[in-house]
Design an enzyme around this catalytic site. Structure first.
Site, PDB file in Angstrom:
ATOM      1  N   HIS A  84     -48.334 120.733 -23.286  1.00 32.43           N
ATOM      2  CA  HIS A  84     -47.004 120.944 -22.702  1.00 32.43           C
ATOM      3  C   HIS A  84     -46.271 119.628 -22.451  1.00 32.43           C
ATOM      4  O   HIS A  84     -45.055 119.631 -22.274  1.00 32.43           O
ATOM      5  CB  HIS A  84     -47.054 121.868 -21.467  1.00 32.43           C
ATOM      6  CG  HIS A  84     -47.486 121.246 -20.171  1.00 32.43           C
ATOM      7  ND1 HIS A  84     -48.768 121.343 -19.667  1.00 32.43           N
ATOM      8  CD2 HIS A  84     -46.794 120.542 -19.249  1.00 32.43           C
ATOM      9  CE1 HIS A  84     -48.840 120.731 -18.509  1.00 32.43           C
ATOM     10  NE2 HIS A  84     -47.652 120.233 -18.219  1.00 32.43           N
ATOM     11  N   ASP A 214     -54.810 123.067 -23.325  1.00 34.68           N
ATOM     12  CA  ASP A 214     -53.522 122.386 -23.171  1.00 34.68           C
ATOM     13  C   ASP A 214     -53.639 120.884 -23.491  1.00 34.68           C
ATOM     14  O   ASP A 214     -53.580 120.037 -22.600  1.00 34.68           O
ATOM     15  CB  ASP A 214     -53.024 122.609 -21.739  1.00 34.68           C
ATOM     16  CG  ASP A 214     -51.554 122.276 -21.568  1.00 34.68           C
ATOM     17  OD1 ASP A 214     -50.993 121.594 -22.443  1.00 34.68           O
ATOM     18  OD2 ASP A 214     -50.965 122.690 -20.550  1.00 34.68           O
ATOM     19  N   SER A 635     -50.027 116.068 -14.948  1.00 32.80           N
ATOM     20  CA  SER A 635     -50.392 116.706 -16.202  1.00 32.80           C
ATOM     21  C   SER A 635     -50.725 115.639 -17.223  1.00 32.80           C
ATOM     22  O   SER A 635     -49.996 114.658 -17.360  1.00 32.80           O
ATOM     23  CB  SER A 635     -49.250 117.567 -16.716  1.00 32.80           C
ATOM     24  OG  SER A 635     -49.345 118.815 -16.106  1.00 32.80           O
TER      25      SER A 635
HETATM   26  N1  ARG Z   1     -47.932 124.731 -14.412  1.00 31.66           N
HETATM   27  C1  ARG Z   1     -48.128 123.561 -15.200  1.00 31.66           C
HETATM   28  C2  ARG Z   1     -47.178 122.445 -14.695  1.00 31.66           C
HETATM   29  O1  ARG Z   1     -46.546 122.586 -13.716  1.00 31.66           O
HETATM   30  C3  ARG Z   1     -47.998 123.809 -16.659  1.00 31.66           C
HETATM   31  C4  ARG Z   1     -46.619 124.122 -17.117  1.00 31.66           C
HETATM   32  C5  ARG Z   1     -46.482 124.356 -18.575  1.00 31.66           C
HETATM   33  N2  ARG Z   1     -46.757 125.712 -18.976  1.00 31.66           N
HETATM   34  C6  ARG Z   1     -45.896 126.774 -18.830  1.00 31.66           C
HETATM   35  N3  ARG Z   1     -46.310 127.961 -19.218  1.00 31.66           N
HETATM   36  N4  ARG Z   1     -44.688 126.670 -18.335  1.00 31.66           N
HETATM   37  O2  ARG Z   1     -46.568 121.686 -15.363  1.00 31.66           O
HETATM   38  N1  ASP Z   2     -48.561 121.225 -14.534  1.00 29.30           N
HETATM   39  C1  ASP Z   2     -48.185 120.092 -13.716  1.00 29.30           C
HETATM   40  C2  ASP Z   2     -47.615 118.955 -14.569  1.00 29.30           C
HETATM   41  O1  ASP Z   2     -47.065 119.188 -15.622  1.00 29.30           O
HETATM   42  C3  ASP Z   2     -49.309 119.647 -12.852  1.00 29.30           C
HETATM   43  C4  ASP Z   2     -49.306 120.354 -11.532  1.00 29.30           C
HETATM   44  O2  ASP Z   2     -48.220 120.597 -10.978  1.00 29.30           O
HETATM   45  O3  ASP Z   2     -50.394 120.594 -11.017  1.00 29.30           O
HETATM   46  O4  ASP Z   2     -47.578 117.820 -14.176  1.00 29.30           O
END
Ligand code: ARG
Ligand code: ASP
Length: 700
Positions: A84, A214, A635
């Protein structure tokens, strides 16, 4: 083996989270944590993790594009980060014929690695405490910004692509100077198909049990002399002296783990009234507004495959925040977070009441905060509505880009970039869908403004404009946008933009937003300066008990550490610390947009040929959980074991613990990582990119 350390009971009472992994530590302050880390199983010294002058783990950690973390995993500059995080780059190289998002991409050789204009990585060269230079200037009446500027001006450090910044830490109680070096030839090396890299997509986002691979890989290139350089075909792979070593040994329940990266923002020391306002008033509004957009988009995405592709990425980004905030509200409530924070606040007040110097300062400050928070409420709500509308009403984005184009053209500048920006907006824009979604959103904004007249909604403007343009949400306004701009010549395109009825919308609303924002600014500044003192009182109370508090995250380099392990999300349920590929096959739904799997990948999983990548029980682990304090920006951060070897790649947190941005508790807060063995298996056995595996250094 875990050794327990003894601390006075009173200390644990005031700061119960101290022993339990809260905190993202500045690498230069790790020396104070060394004992604690070793007691949790670490076999390194603080200087193995960070050293400005000799080789350390720090040399392998990069700030990836300024929004994620990455790490160097070979001596030829190979970078590992999340799928991502690389998504934008992978998407840009994708076309209908070569859909790398769908099928994945693996450069067969270095010649095939793909340059990415605008993408960079920053290496940290040194971090230094410069509080003794800044604080006296501030005491003498300079603002923080003036003090920082004046110290930077007298700074002798320079060099190719070297950047020097000074950042405030602990809300202005400490200042650090960061010297970094930027490399801007960063090429795409490989990415798995989205069915692996984004498996479970939005449904599984923030969720455990998780099965997302990921990850993606890039490579840093330099000029032939090894110095940073923009893209050039003559460039060579970065020679890295300290790449991470990869461990295939795996980790188990209770093992030490550590996350090294660039967390964006946490707020662990806010006064309780402020946290309560965020959780109880601001988050519900944001959630409600995003739901309007998501519901409208979702209903169109379900029936129209073209819209599904166009809106997948935007949907993911809007829903990422939406889902996190719901988790934060729920997590705060279930864990009684506000009560615990209130208790801690009471303890800080009590500590200082017993200390004659500051007898009433803490209690006075909290009272002041409570008043300020109340008086800031309306302004903050107004800003929040504006921000959500500006962000999600896509017609405004069009208007902003059209303005950029016209302004550049009028100035006689080069308009290529502005045209490209408009074209990439158009590629993923459905004007009828935007009309329906933003109509609902803006109507909600107007009704909120009518219900609460202090909300600063530009109702008159919206209604007058509505009348003037024959309906802000009339199909005509949207149908007449000069989209599909490739069919127009540049001159005609500029004129069509300039003369469109929606052309001024962005400028009008952003001007109104700015004035609402400015109205609150003085009060927010006052709040901020209160925070400086409040943080100081927190720190001195902790110090009185022999404890150093970790500073809130602010996109600077940090290390957090904790134990690998599952937890109980609710009575009667437990989460294991790992998932395996069995769960991927269980979740598989043929033809589904989030849970489909390529046939070949399924067969590979079914054949269970995991070889050296398997865990002790023969299964291939996919994701692991640990109680490391992480946040957005972490991330792509490496998860390291007690020897500093790479065991996983951080990418998410569990939904039940997303409130860790305000309140971290090891009972429910967990970060989610891809197990490095799954990454290596995908690269080696599925993608067949064994030449990359050969570049890396492994240990068992
Ligand atoms: N929750 C994770 C973060 O905050 C991954 C986000 C990417 N994936 C998604 N399905 N939006 O960045
Ligand atoms: N998914 C988040 C990021 O892209 C990490 C988190 O918020 O735990 O940095």
């Amino acid at each position: 083996m875990l050794k327990k350390i003894l601390l006075p009971i009173a200390t644990l009472f005031v700061f119960p989270s101290f022993l339990s992994g809260q905190g993202m530590w500045l690498p230069i302050d790790l020396i104070n944590q060394e004992f604690n880390m070793i007691s949790k199983g670490m076999k390194m010294s603080a200087s193995d993790i960070y050293s400005a002058n000799s080789g350390s783990l720090k040399d392998a950690i990069v700030h990836f594009g300024g929004f994620c973390t990455g790490e160097i995993i070979s001596s030829k500059g190979l970078v590992l980060t999340n799928h991502h995080c690389g998504y934008g780059a992978i998407q840009k190289h994708s076309s209908v014929e070569n859909d790398y998002l769908k099928h994945g991409f693996w450069a067969a050789s270095m010649e095939d690695e793909k340059p990415n204009e605008g993408l960079y990585v920053d290496f940290i060269i040194s971090i230094e405490d410069v509080s003794d230079k800044i604080l006296p200037l501030v005491l003498n009446g300079l603002s923080e910004k003036q003090a920082i500027d004046s110290v930077l001006k007298s700074n002798p450090i320079s060099g190719k692509s070297i950047g020097v910044t000074i950042k405030s830490i602990y809300y202005g109680n400490q200042f650090i100077q960061i010297v970094s070096q930027r490399f801007s030839d960063v090429r795409l090396v490989g990415a798995p198909p989205s069915a692996v890299g984004k498996f479970g997509a939005d449904t599984d986002n923030w969720v455990w049990p998780r099965h997302t691979g990921d990850f993606s890989m890039f490579r840093v290139y330099t000029a032939p002399d090894g110095s940073p350089s923009d893209y050039s075909p003559q460039n060579i792979p970065l020679v890295s002296n300290n790449p991470l070593t990869i461990s295939l040994a795996g980790v188990g329940q209770g093992d030490f783990s550590m996350i090294y990266g660039f967390p964006g923002r946490t707020t662990s020391y806010l006064p309780v009234s402020e946290v309560a306002q965020q959780i109880e008033i601001m988050l519900p509004i944001k959630v409600q507004l995003r739901e309007i957009i998501l519901n409208t988009w979702d209903s169109a995405m379900r029936v129209n495959p073209k819209v599904k592709i166009q809106y997948a990425s935007k949907y993911a980004s809007v829903s990422n925040g939406w889902k996190k905030w719901i988790g934060q509200m729920e997590g705060m409530s279930v864990s009684h977070g506000i009560d615990t924070l209130r208790h801690r606040q009471g303890k800080v007040i009590k500590y200082h009441s017993a200390n004659h110097e500051n007898a009433f300062r803490a209690v006075d400050l909290v009272e002041e905060f409570d008043k300020q928070v109340l008086s800031l409420e309306n302004g903050r709500k107004s800003i929040l509505y504006f921000q959500e509308v500006l962000r999600n009403w896509e017609l405004l984005t069009w208007s902003r880009l059209a303005n950029d184009l016209v302004r550049l053209s009028d100035r006689g500048g080069n308009i290529d970039k502005a045209i490209k920006a408009l074209q990439s907006f158009e590629k993923n824009y459905d004007s009828e869908l935007d009309r329906r979604a933003s109509k609902n959103l803006v109507n909600e904004w107007i009704s909120a403004g009518k219900l609460d007249t202090l909300l600063n909604v530009p109702i008159q403007y919206l209604e007058e404009t509505d009348a003037f343009v024959q309906g802000l949400f009339s199909p005509h306004l949207y149908n007449s946008l000069p989209l599909n701009s490739s069919k127009y010549s540049d001159t005609i395109r500029v004129e069509l933009c300039r003369n469109h009825l929606a052309f001024n919308l962005w400028t009008d609303l952003i001007t109104k937003y700015r004035s609402v924002f400015l109205k609150n600014k003085d009060k927010e500044n006052l709040f901020e300066s209160g925070m400086k003192e409040w943080m100081n009182l927190h720190m001195s109370a902790a110090k009185g008990s022999g404890i150093t508090l970790a500073a809130d995250a602010n996109s600077t380099m940090r290390v957090s550490f904790g134990e690998v392990g599952g937890f109980s999300p609710k009575d009667g349920a437990t989460y294991n610390h790992r998932t395996t590929t069995d769960g991927i096959l269980d979740k598989y739904i043929p033809g589904d947009y989030e849970f489909d799997l390529p046939q070949e990948f399924r067969s590979k999983l079914e054949s269970q040929d995991f070889g050296k990548y398997a865990d002790l029980d023969g299964k291939l682990p996919v994701c692991i959980l640990s109680a490391n304090h992480t946040s957005g920006g972490n991330s792509g951060s490496p998860a390291l074991n007690s020897d500093g070897h790479l065991i996983g790649l951080n990418f998410d947190r569990v939904w039940e613990g997303t409130m860790s941005d305000f309140y971290f508790t090891p009972e429910r807060c967990r970060n989610i990582m891809v197990d490095v063995r799954y990454i290596m298996w995908v690269v080696d056995k599925y993608a067949g990119a064994s030449h990359l595996i050969e570049e890396m250094k492994f240990t068992n």
